[in-house]
Design a protein around this motif. Structure first.
Motif, PDB file in Angstrom:
ATOM      1  N   LEU A 123       4.103  -2.007   0.831  1.00  0.00           N
ATOM      2  CA  LEU A 123       3.575  -2.812   1.936  1.00  0.00           C
ATOM      3  C   LEU A 123       2.543  -3.760   1.369  1.00  0.00           C
ATOM      4  N   ASP A 124       2.770  -5.050   1.512  1.00  0.00           N
ATOM      5  CA  ASP A 124       1.863  -6.068   0.972  1.00  0.00           C
ATOM      6  C   ASP A 124       1.342  -6.939   2.111  1.00  0.00           C
ATOM      7  N   LEU A 125       0.018  -7.052   2.207  1.00  0.00           N
ATOM      8  CA  LEU A 125      -0.635  -7.906   3.193  1.00  0.00           C
ATOM      9  C   LEU A 125      -1.412  -8.991   2.460  1.00  0.00           C
ATOM     10  N   VAL A 126      -1.097 -10.218   2.743  1.00  0.00           N
ATOM     11  CA  VAL A 126      -1.768 -11.355   2.117  1.00  0.00           C
ATOM     12  C   VAL A 126      -2.650 -12.039   3.149  1.00  0.00           C
ATOM     13  N   ASP A 156       4.840   7.523   1.953  1.00  0.00           N
ATOM     14  CA  ASP A 156       4.844   8.572   0.949  1.00  0.00           C
ATOM     15  C   ASP A 156       5.662   8.119  -0.266  1.00  0.00           C
ATOM     16  N   ARG A 157       5.039   8.230  -1.439  1.00  0.00           N
ATOM     17  CA  ARG A 157       5.629   7.801  -2.710  1.00  0.00           C
ATOM     18  C   ARG A 157       5.766   6.276  -2.802  1.00  0.00           C
ATOM     19  N   GLY A 158       5.100   5.571  -1.927  1.00  0.00           N
ATOM     20  CA  GLY A 158       5.073   4.120  -1.992  1.00  0.00           C
ATOM     21  C   GLY A 158       3.643   3.649  -2.207  1.00  0.00           C
ATOM     22  N   THR A 159       3.438   2.341  -2.158  1.00  0.00           N
ATOM     23  CA  THR A 159       2.099   1.779  -2.319  1.00  0.00           C
ATOM     24  C   THR A 159       1.885   0.677  -1.298  1.00  0.00           C
ATOM     25  N   ALA A 160       0.613   0.420  -1.004  1.00  0.00           N
ATOM     26  CA  ALA A 160       0.233  -0.682  -0.125  1.00  0.00           C
ATOM     27  C   ALA A 160      -0.843  -1.495  -0.817  1.00  0.00           C
ATOM     28  N   SER A 161      -0.812  -2.782  -0.608  1.00  0.00           N
ATOM     29  CA  SER A 161      -1.820  -3.630  -1.240  1.00  0.00           C
ATOM     30  C   SER A 161      -2.316  -4.678  -0.254  1.00  0.00           C
ATOM     31  N   ILE A 162      -3.566  -5.056  -0.438  1.00  0.00           N
ATOM     32  CA  ILE A 162      -4.185  -6.120   0.352  1.00  0.00           C
ATOM     33  C   ILE A 162      -4.829  -7.100  -0.615  1.00  0.00           C
ATOM     34  N   SER A 163      -4.656  -8.382  -0.361  1.00  0.00           N
ATOM     35  CA  SER A 163      -5.294  -9.411  -1.177  1.00  0.00           C
ATOM     36  C   SER A 163      -5.844 -10.499  -0.275  1.00  0.00           C
ATOM     37  N   GLY A 164      -7.015 -11.010  -0.637  1.00  0.00           N
ATOM     38  CA  GLY A 164      -7.629 -12.090   0.123  1.00  0.00           C
ATOM     39  C   GLY A 164      -8.025 -11.716   1.534  1.00  0.00           C
ATOM     40  N   ALA A 180     -17.346  -9.428   5.183  1.00  0.00           N
ATOM     41  CA  ALA A 180     -16.871  -9.107   3.849  1.00  0.00           C
ATOM     42  C   ALA A 180     -15.636  -9.950   3.569  1.00  0.00           C
ATOM     43  N   THR A 181     -15.601 -10.604   2.412  1.00  0.00           N
ATOM     44  CA  THR A 181     -14.503 -11.507   2.086  1.00  0.00           C
ATOM     45  C   THR A 181     -13.855 -11.118   0.753  1.00  0.00           C
ATOM     46  N   ASP A 182     -12.738 -11.769   0.463  1.00  0.00           N
ATOM     47  CA  ASP A 182     -11.990 -11.529  -0.789  1.00  0.00           C
ATOM     48  C   ASP A 182     -11.706 -10.046  -0.997  1.00  0.00           C
ATOM     49  N   ILE A 183     -11.370  -9.350   0.086  1.00  0.00           N
ATOM     50  CA  ILE A 183     -11.074  -7.922  -0.007  1.00  0.00           C
ATOM     51  C   ILE A 183      -9.726  -7.730  -0.683  1.00  0.00           C
ATOM     52  N   ALA A 184      -9.696  -6.870  -1.679  1.00  0.00           N
ATOM     53  CA  ALA A 184      -8.452  -6.582  -2.388  1.00  0.00           C
ATOM     54  C   ALA A 184      -8.453  -5.119  -2.805  1.00  0.00           C
ATOM     55  N   PHE A 185      -7.348  -4.434  -2.578  1.00  0.00           N
ATOM     56  CA  PHE A 185      -7.222  -3.054  -3.037  1.00  0.00           C
ATOM     57  C   PHE A 185      -5.766  -2.628  -3.038  1.00  0.00           C
ATOM     58  N   THR A 186      -5.510  -1.544  -3.729  1.00  0.00           N
ATOM     59  CA  THR A 186      -4.194  -0.919  -3.756  1.00  0.00           C
ATOM     60  C   THR A 186      -4.333   0.505  -3.262  1.00  0.00           C
TER      61      THR A 186
END
Length: 450
Positions: A123-126, A156-164, A180-186
């Motif tokens: 799951l990717d959120l930009v 489960d057994r997957g990953t999610a990421s957030i950028s910007g 809070a800005t430029d939040i990024a994590f996995t």
């Protein structure tokens, strides 16, 4: 005697077979290319926007709040099956946008899908943006989004990421806000355990980095947070509480804490770890602290507790200021004070933060704090603030006890009830005493002024 014919490498049939492999490879390659082209073209021919109402309905049921898609939706089959959407929004009951995302991509596992189960591989959120507000009656506009936490099970057994990412918070009860800005994590879930690592964001003019671990597999949820906020501006931090911040400068915060339990008082009672706040060359705005301390020794009209609440206790001290009007803490005769060094190190055990090295040095004075803060019960635990000399002996001390909401501040206690010539004589006598000849109130890392 008849003999069986033998095939020779030079025979026509043998030559034909030798020519077949390249043809087979060519045919197989062409078929594969057509298949790849079809998997790319077929999704392009389908108008996925016709399914937008169904996608919005499914998203609304999943999140517990209305979902709208202002941009285009689509489907890709290569390199894996993925749903994509642009400019998706989450609305509150009044139709205001609570959360939005510029681009969303949901990768789905193929084999479970054939069996009727949906498993999200990625799951990717930009550029997501969340607007969090607390109303005057204490309610949060995103309270219903807690239902979205249940969706992590599909990861489960997957990953999610957030950028910007961006998070904006507004408290309508107090008028305070921050962003809070430029939040990024996995985020990586593993059987009821979730790990956010690495995580980063920009906050109060500084950069935060760290990790978060959540374990929901046991009888009680467990949390672990490690991180640092480097180079943040203290005036931006205090600006969330008052329109006229009483300090300026750059500070650094580090924390490593753990806790377990439900989100109530028991969670604070389990809080354990270490918190440290440090800064150099800070400016106190609106008051000459050295001058006020000098008057304090003779008139006892200045409150050391006010200084300690905001500066010495650091972020923990925000709880202390509940019983104070922060904007009025440093109203005085004007001027500025230079805080050469500030150290605020705390050790937290079972919800009680104990000062391990808490002090600051101005141009002419050194102020230190001892004791603790019972965060779970919101009470002071033997907190005393003192002006200390070069040997760490207390010249003036002031204690505070009671609750954070209604603190009881004792009158300042001069080491001897003297003034004028007697006070001068006392200081001269103290200067002649060898180091360690008193019960040292402070023996930490902040050096005395020259």
């Amino acid at each position: 005697m008849n003999s069986h014919p033998r095939w020779s490498l030079a025979s026509p049939v043998s030559a034909s077979l030798r020519r077949s492999p390249p043809r087979l490879i060519l045919v197989a390659g062409s078929a594969l290319a057509l298949l790849v082209l079809a998997t790319w073209l077929v999704p392009q021919w389908i108008d996925w926007n016709r399914f937008r109402p169904y996608l919005e309905s499914a998203g609304s049921r999943a999140l517990g709040m209305p979902v709208r898609m202002a941009g285009r939706a689509g489907l890709t089959l290569l390199p894996s099956i993925a749903l994509t959407a642009r400019d998706a929004q989450v609305l509150d009951d009044a139709g205001a946008v609570v959360a939005s995302v510029r681009r969303l991509r949901v990768g789905i596992s193929l084999l479970p899908l054939l069996g009727g189960a949906v498993r999200v591989r990625r799951l990717d959120l930009v550029q997501p943006r969340i607007q969090i507000e607390r109303s005057s009656d204490g309610r949060f506009n995103v309270a219903q989004l807690r239902q979205a936490a249940a969706l992590l099970g599909a990861l489960d057994r997957g990953t999610a990421s957030i950028s910007g990412g961006t998070v904006h918070f507004l408290d309508r009860r107090t008028g305070s806000s921050f962003e809070a800005t430029d939040i990024a994590f996995t985020l990586t879930p593993r059987g009821g355990r979730f790990e956010v690592d690495p995580a980063s964001m920009k906050l109060f003019g500084g950069e935060a980095k760290g990790s978060i671990r959540v374990d929901l597999s046991g009888a009680r949820p467990a949390y672990e947070v490690r991180g640092a906020l480097a180079g943040f501006r203290i005036e931006q931090f205090l600006g969330t509480l008052t329109s006229k911040p009483p300090a300026e400068g750059v500070m650094n915060l580090t924390a490593s804490v753990s806790m377990h339990g439900e989100p109530d008082r028991s969670l604070l009672e389990s809080l354990t770890g270490e918190i440290s706040l440090r800064g150099e060359n800070l400016e106190l705005v609106g008051n000459d602290l050295d001058r006020e301390i000098g008057r304090f020794e003779s008139s006892q009209s200045f409150s050391l507790v006010d200084v300690g609440a905001v500066f010495l206790a650091g972020p923990i001290g925000l709880a202390v200021t509940k019983g104070y009007d922060l904007a009025s803490l440093f109203r005085g005769s004007g001027g500025r004070s230079s805080i050469r060094t500030l150290v605020s190190d705390w050790k937290v055990e079972r919800g009680v933060a104990r000062a391990t090295d808490v002090a600051m040095a101005t141009s002419r004075n050194r102020i230190a704090l001892t004791g603790g803060l019972d965060l779970a019960n919101e009470r002071f635990a033997d907190v005393t603030i003192a002006v200390v000399d070069a040997n760490g002996c207390a010249r003036v001390r002031q204690a505070v006890h009671g609750t954070f909401a209604a603190p009881i501040v004792e009158k300042p206690h001069l080491l001897a009830s003297i003034s004028g010539p007697l006070l001068k004589l006392y200081r001269q006598t103290r200067a002649l005493l060898p180091a360690g000849a008193c019960d040292a109130f402070y023996s930490g890392s902040v050096a005395p002024p020259r």
